[in-house]
Design an enzyme around this catalytic site. Structure first.
Site, PDB file in Angstrom:
ATOM      1  CB  SER A  48      -3.838   8.615  -3.383  1.00 11.75           C
ATOM      2  OG  SER A  48      -3.904  10.061  -3.729  1.00 11.75           O
ATOM      3  CG  ASP A 209      -1.213  10.541  -1.668  1.00  9.23           C
ATOM      4  OD1 ASP A 209      -0.852   9.551  -1.959  1.00  9.23           O
ATOM      5  OD2 ASP A 209      -1.999  11.207  -2.030  1.00  9.23           O
TER       6      ASP A 209
END
Length: 382
Positions: A48, A209
């Site tokens: 991320s 993500d």
């Protein structure tokens, strides 16, 4: 890397704007190292927003101190409009597209999210020199860099890595490792928070993500050769108890807001798997210490882990800085309750503003310096 010498891996977890905390920790490490010291992390792994920090650090690994300076300046100057459309036309248009396409089924069949993160691509293209990764590898200042993203079709956590020589990929349950030349697409994919940011297409699959299905966040570093790892988390209470400072938590009888629910969902995505993985690794280390035979011969060599995580609740810090949000975003987030103290969990991931980021950087530096002795021993820096 010399044979037999410990190989230090750096794990930078996800968490949107919370990743500014990691920069403060890195700044403290740069201070503790002697002048002109080489990159102390041959293996760097990010997920991320942690992937952005990881690749930025790896691309400047030929001069670790300068790379940290650039990364610090990168976060200190953040404003929301550099990451996502925060103006009134941009916010209203994106909200309309989301409602029309995702809820009513009208409009073009394109990836749609609640927020338009297109400015982030230009920012990463401007700030990160991807060619520096291969230069650092060629000059033996970096062994491998990896970022993890989640494949929406396959349901797998895919770790894309770039490293020295031939590093075998891996295939485990719902997680694989693929060798590639990292690009801005991998960073955008890894940092595409579900529903908030649109997924990114790499090859034939859309990715989001990496924290979504990363059940073992530390394992990519071990696959890439790390024998000990420094983990910089973004949880305000890593594996902490429900009782803090002898005070019982306060509970509310009010119904949770949408933002409060969303905050817990984000925390479970970005934080819980990392903390569980650390706990599992520590248990395996304890188990290997009890074996009568050499644990190395059984594939159970102990992995030293040092964790640095926020000493203060990040949600509370975000709540203090909520006034920094642009008016359009503040209005957009007010309805779900993200601008209330109870909903600051969501806000803590989206508050890409300098005041908030600078406070997190300062906190990260203080927390790291508070572990000066442990860090110096871990990095073998006197």
């Amino acid at each position: 890397m010399s044979t037999g010498a410990p190989v230090t891996g750096l794990i930078l977890s996800g968490g949107g704007a919370r990743a500014a905390y990691q920069v403060g920790v890195l700044a403290a490490i740069a201070e503790l190292l002697p002048g002109g010291a080489a990159n102390p992390f041959p293996v760097i792994v990010g997920t991320s927003a942690g992937a952005i920090n990881a690749v930025s650090l790896a691309s400047g690994a030929l001069d670790f101190a300068r790379a940290v300076e650039h990364l610090t300046a990168f976060w200190q100057g953040f404003e929301s409009h550099r990451v996502l459309r925060s103006d009134w036309p941009g916010v209203i248009h994106q909200a309309g597209r989301f409602v029309g396409h995702s809820l009513l089924g009208v409009g073009a069949d394109v990836p749609v999210a609640l927020l338009n993160s297109s400015p982030l691509r230009d920012l990463l293209d401007e700030k990160i020199n991807f060619s520096g990764i291969q230069q650092a590898i060629a000059e033996q200042q970096l062994h491998a860099i990896a970022v993890t993203a989640f494949g929406y079709s396959s349901g797998q956590a895919v770790t894309f890595y770039q490293g020295k020589g031939v590093i075998d990929g891996w295939l485990r349950h719902r997680r694989i490792g693929l060798s590639t030349l990292l690009t801005v697409e991998h960073l955008l994919a890894s940092s595409a928070i579900p529903l908030l940011f649109a997924p990114i297409k790499i090859g034939e699959e859309y990715f989001g993500d990496g924290a979504l299905r990363q059940s073992a966040p530390i394992s990519p570093a071990l696959h890439l050769g790390a024998t000990r790892v420094l983990v910089v988390g973004v949880s305000g209470n890593p594996r902490g108890p429900d009782m803090q400072g002898g005070q019982q938590r306060q509970y509310s009888a009010q119904q949770p807001t949408l933002a409060q629910i969303g905050g817990h969902m984000l925390n479970s995505t970005f934080i819980d798997s990392l903390e569980s993985d650390i706990e599992l690794l520590e248990r395996l280390n304890h188990f290997s210490s009890l074996l009568p035979a050499q644990p190395h011969s059984l594939g159970l060599a102990p992995i030293e882990v040092l964790v640095i995580a926020p000493s203060q609740p990040i949600d509370e810090i975000a709540a203090r800085h909520r006034h920094e949000l642009p008016s359009a975003l503040r209005m957009f987030l007010r309805g779900p309750g993200a601008t209330k103290t109870s909903g600051a969990g969501v806000l803590s991931y989206l508050l890409f503003e300098s005041g908030y980021c600078q406070e997190l950087i300062a906190l990260g530096r203080r927390d790291a310096l508070a572990k000066r002795e442990e860090l110096c021993r871990f990095l073998q820096a006197d």
